[in-house]
Scaffold this active site. Structure first.
Site, PDB file in Angstrom:
ATOM      1  N   SER A   1       9.617   6.616  23.816  1.00 12.37           N
ATOM      2  CA  SER A   1      10.570   6.596  22.709  1.00 12.37           C
ATOM      3  C   SER A   1      10.163   5.564  21.658  1.00 12.37           C
ATOM      4  CB  SER A   1      11.975   6.300  23.219  1.00 12.37           C
ATOM      5  OG  SER A   1      12.899   6.234  22.160  1.00 12.37           O
TER       6      SER A   1
ATOM      7  N   LYS B   1     -19.526 -11.843  -9.350  1.00 11.33           N
ATOM      8  CA  LYS B   1     -19.425 -11.017  -8.144  1.00 11.33           C
ATOM      9  C   LYS B   1     -18.614  -9.732  -8.357  1.00 11.33           C
ATOM     10  CE  LYS B   1     -19.147 -12.759  -4.090  1.00 11.33           C
ATOM     11  NZ  LYS B   1     -18.549 -13.380  -2.897  1.00 11.33           N
ATOM     12  N   VAL B   2     -19.139  -8.654  -7.755  1.00 10.50           N
ATOM     13  CA  VAL B   2     -18.387  -7.405  -7.602  1.00 10.50           C
ATOM     14  C   VAL B   2     -18.380  -7.132  -6.100  1.00 10.50           C
ATOM     15  CG1 VAL B   2     -18.197  -4.980  -8.191  1.00 10.50           C
ATOM     16  CG2 VAL B   2     -19.222  -6.572  -9.833  1.00 10.50           C
TER      17      VAL B   2
ATOM     18  N   HIS C   1     -33.272  -0.766  14.404  1.00  6.35           N
ATOM     19  CA  HIS C   1     -33.150  -2.137  14.913  1.00  6.35           C
ATOM     20  C   HIS C   1     -33.242  -3.150  13.764  1.00  6.35           C
ATOM     21  CE1 HIS C   1     -33.698  -0.393  18.907  1.00  6.35           C
ATOM     22  NE2 HIS C   1     -34.712   0.258  18.394  1.00  6.35           N
TER      23      HIS C   1
ATOM     24  N   SER D   1     -14.364 -12.382  -7.698  1.00  6.74           N
ATOM     25  CA  SER D   1     -14.173 -13.643  -6.994  1.00  6.74           C
ATOM     26  C   SER D   1     -13.372 -14.558  -7.895  1.00  6.74           C
ATOM     27  CB  SER D   1     -15.529 -14.272  -6.660  1.00  6.74           C
ATOM     28  OG  SER D   1     -15.375 -15.627  -6.288  1.00  6.74           O
ATOM     29  N   SER D   2     -12.490 -15.362  -7.293  1.00  6.12           N
ATOM     30  CA  SER D   2     -11.655 -16.253  -8.098  1.00  6.12           C
ATOM     31  C   SER D   2     -12.453 -17.394  -8.694  1.00  6.12           C
ATOM     32  CB  SER D   2     -10.509 -16.809  -7.241  1.00  6.12           C
ATOM     33  OG  SER D   2     -11.038 -17.576  -6.168  1.00  6.12           O
TER      34      SER D   2
ATOM     35  N   THR E   1      18.412  18.782  26.955  1.00  5.82           N
ATOM     36  CA  THR E   1      18.365  17.339  27.108  1.00  5.82           C
ATOM     37  C   THR E   1      17.774  16.791  25.814  1.00  5.82           C
ATOM     38  OG1 THR E   1      17.544  15.508  28.487  1.00  5.82           O
ATOM     39  CG2 THR E   1      16.051  17.361  28.136  1.00  5.82           C
TER      40      THR E   1
ATOM     41  N   TYR F   1       0.799  -1.225   0.000  1.00  2.00           N
ATOM     42  CA  TYR F   1       0.000   0.000   0.000  1.00  2.00           C
ATOM     43  C   TYR F   1       0.837   1.284   0.000  1.00  2.00           C
ATOM     44  CZ  TYR F   1      -3.505  -3.437   1.434  1.00  2.00           C
ATOM     45  OH  TYR F   1      -4.325  -4.531   1.506  1.00  2.00           O
TER      46      TYR F   1
ATOM     47  N   HIS G   1      23.260   6.799  20.157  1.00  2.00           N
ATOM     48  CA  HIS G   1      22.326   7.814  20.657  1.00  2.00           C
ATOM     49  C   HIS G   1      21.936   8.700  19.486  1.00  2.00           C
ATOM     50  CE1 HIS G   1      20.548  11.018  23.015  1.00  2.00           C
ATOM     51  NE2 HIS G   1      20.673  10.271  24.114  1.00  2.00           N
ATOM     52  N   ASP G   2      20.656   8.695  19.145  1.00  2.00           N
ATOM     53  CA  ASP G   2      20.214   9.375  17.934  1.00  2.00           C
ATOM     54  C   ASP G   2      20.348  10.896  18.005  1.00  2.00           C
ATOM     55  OD1 ASP G   2      18.208   9.502  19.841  1.00  2.00           O
ATOM     56  OD2 ASP G   2      16.735   8.398  18.654  1.00  2.00           O
TER      57      ASP G   2
END
Length: 473
Positions: A351, A312-313, A182, A306-307, A133, A28, A103-104
């Site tokens: 972190s 089907k859609v 409902h 569908s395979s 810091t 994706y 240490h980044d």
């Protein structure tokens, strides 16, 4: 037991270019890659670099430390060029430095110091990261990255989706539709009005998200400015801190421990998750409307539904969106719950947690893209909607008994027990047009009321549903 036969396979982890472990960086990627410029590790390092550079310039611009003075415009530009020219080589160099420092943020400091000679500022190398810091740099960097991701990527995508829903609501405002409360036939509405409800809900969340305060702090190891006043006691460090944070376009947080408390993040993630959940509800409703034929899906040339079942859609865009919204909400909920807690003055749970912010927004962005694509492939089946209404004349029972009540109040005789009489006629059974009109004509209503009810059909019994869509304006 027999031994498992050894299979000689290529080790996929060794393939170059590397194969993505997760779907957002693989399958994706096209739908979410714009977030890389804001919420990836590289983007975080670029924002760290920007914060360190701007702090250096801020300290010199205001001559906060004795012996410093404002930089020339050329020197400032060269420092800022480190950020604007941050590229693959910069990323690789930072990686090399971090392998030594483990240490980044320290790697960012050394990265800048290596380049001060280019700017002619070797003598000010200890001004880099002065009084800071790591969390001073990190909290501001995350705030900048999240702010830009939300404002430049996520919000525009969410707004475009909202615009599409509003457009569909406007186009279908007059199309009558049987309601289902409902799951049972209920007072008719219009398709556009129901879409407008969703649009209104989504819009409220976007308004909240647009109003997000992105907080930041720069006040030292435990939020006390201890090192600042120990080294330069004559400076107004709160003012220096506040003007710096606000200069970055953030809201200054005056009271923190070592970390900025992340409460604003929890608030933002709750709002985005709520948007997600409303959108999820919309997906399940559209999926259900597709299943009963209210919407027809436009087949895509060459696509397979569908395979094994050629007819089907499938409503895969809405199903895909549901799954990604659920994943996004789970991550956003976890971030919101964990980030607001830190043991005493600081622990490092945030972190690791914050490195998943991009993943949380990525799944939401992917879902938004899928819903947009799903909506674009829908056609309204007006004939199915009309047939459904015509098969449910009993839904007029509400209107008839209310008219009877109004007639009774007006003094018309024979209007006793209207609810009970309609209940006996309609509950649990189908009533066609002929039977309903026969019932109405035998009630003894005033001629005006009887004529009004005789003209009423399930398709026309929508109140002011179409008009209510105007509230979206």
């Amino acid at each position: 037991m027999p031994e498992t036969p050894v299979r000689n396979r290529v080790d996929l982890s060794t393939i170059t270019p590397s194969i993505a472990l997760g779907p957002l960086d693989g399958r994706y990627k096209g739908a979410v890659e714009t977030l890389v410029n804001h919420l990836s590790e590289a983007a975080l390092n670029r924002d760290r670099l920007a914060v360190e550079v701007e702090w250096f310039i801020h300290l010199t611009d205001n001559s906060v430390l004795p012996g410093t003075s404002p930089l020339s415009a050329e020197q400032q530009q060269k420092l800022r060029d480190l950020v604007t020219h941050f590229d693959a080589e910069s990323i690789a160099e930072l990686g090399e430095i971090e392998r030594v420092t483990v240490h980044d943020v320290k790697a960012i400091e050394y990265f800048i110091k290596r380049r001060l000679s280019i700017v002619g500022l070797d003598q000010l190398s200890e001004l880099v990261h002065f009084g800071c810091t790591s969390e001073d740099i990190n909290n501001l960097s995350y705030a900048l990255g999240i702010k830009s991701a939300v404002e430049e990527v996520w919000l525009p995508a969410a707004q475009k989706l909202l615009d599409d829903v509003v457009e569909l609501a406007e186009a279908t405002r007059e199309i009558p539709m049987l309601s289902r409360t409902h799951g049972q036939p209920a007072t008719p509405t219009t398709l556009g009005k129901e879409l407008a409800v969703v649009a209104h809900r989504l819009g409220r969340q976007l308004t909240r998200i647009r109003g997000t305060e992105y907080l930041g702090k720069i006040n030292g190891a435990t939020g006390t400015y201890g090192a600042h006043y120990a080294s330069v006691p004559e400076a107004d460090w709160q003012q220096v801190s506040r003007t710096f944070v606000e200069g970055l376009g953030l809201t200054w947080n005056p009271l923190t421990t070592q970390i900025e408390s992340h409460d604003w993040q929890a608030e933002l993630y709750a709002d985005v998750a709520r948007f997600n959940r409303i959108l999820h509800n919309f997906c399940t409703d559209v999926w259900s409307y597709i299943s009963i034929g209210y919407f027809a899906q436009v087949p895509v040339a060459g696509a397979t539904g569908s395979s094994t079942m050629p007819h089907k859609v499938n409503p895969i865009r809405f199903e895909n969106a549901e799954a990604n919204l659920e994943i996004s909400c789970s991550l956003l909920d976890t971030l919101g719950e964990t980030l607001i807690t830190s043991r005493w003055q600081r622990d490092l749970t945030d972190s690791s947690s914050q490195r998943n912010i991009g993943v949380a927004f990525g799944h939401s962005l992917l879902a938004i893209s899928n819903v947009q694509r799903g909506l674009a492939a829908l056609d309204v089946a007006s004939d199915v909607l009309a047939h459904d209404l015509d098969m449910n004349w009993e839904v007029l029972g509400e209107a008839i008994q209310m008219v009877m009540r109004a007639e009774a109040i007006a003094g018309v005789e024979g209007m006793d027990e209207p609810y009970e009489r309609l209940k006996e006629l309609t509950r649990g059974q189908r009533v066609n047009q002929e039977r309903m009109q026969e019932f109405v004509s035998g009630l003894g209503l005033s001629s005006e009321a009887q004529n009004r009810l005789m003209r009423l059909t399930p398709g026309s019994y929508t109140g002011i549903a179409a008009e209510l869509v105007d509230h979206l304006k």
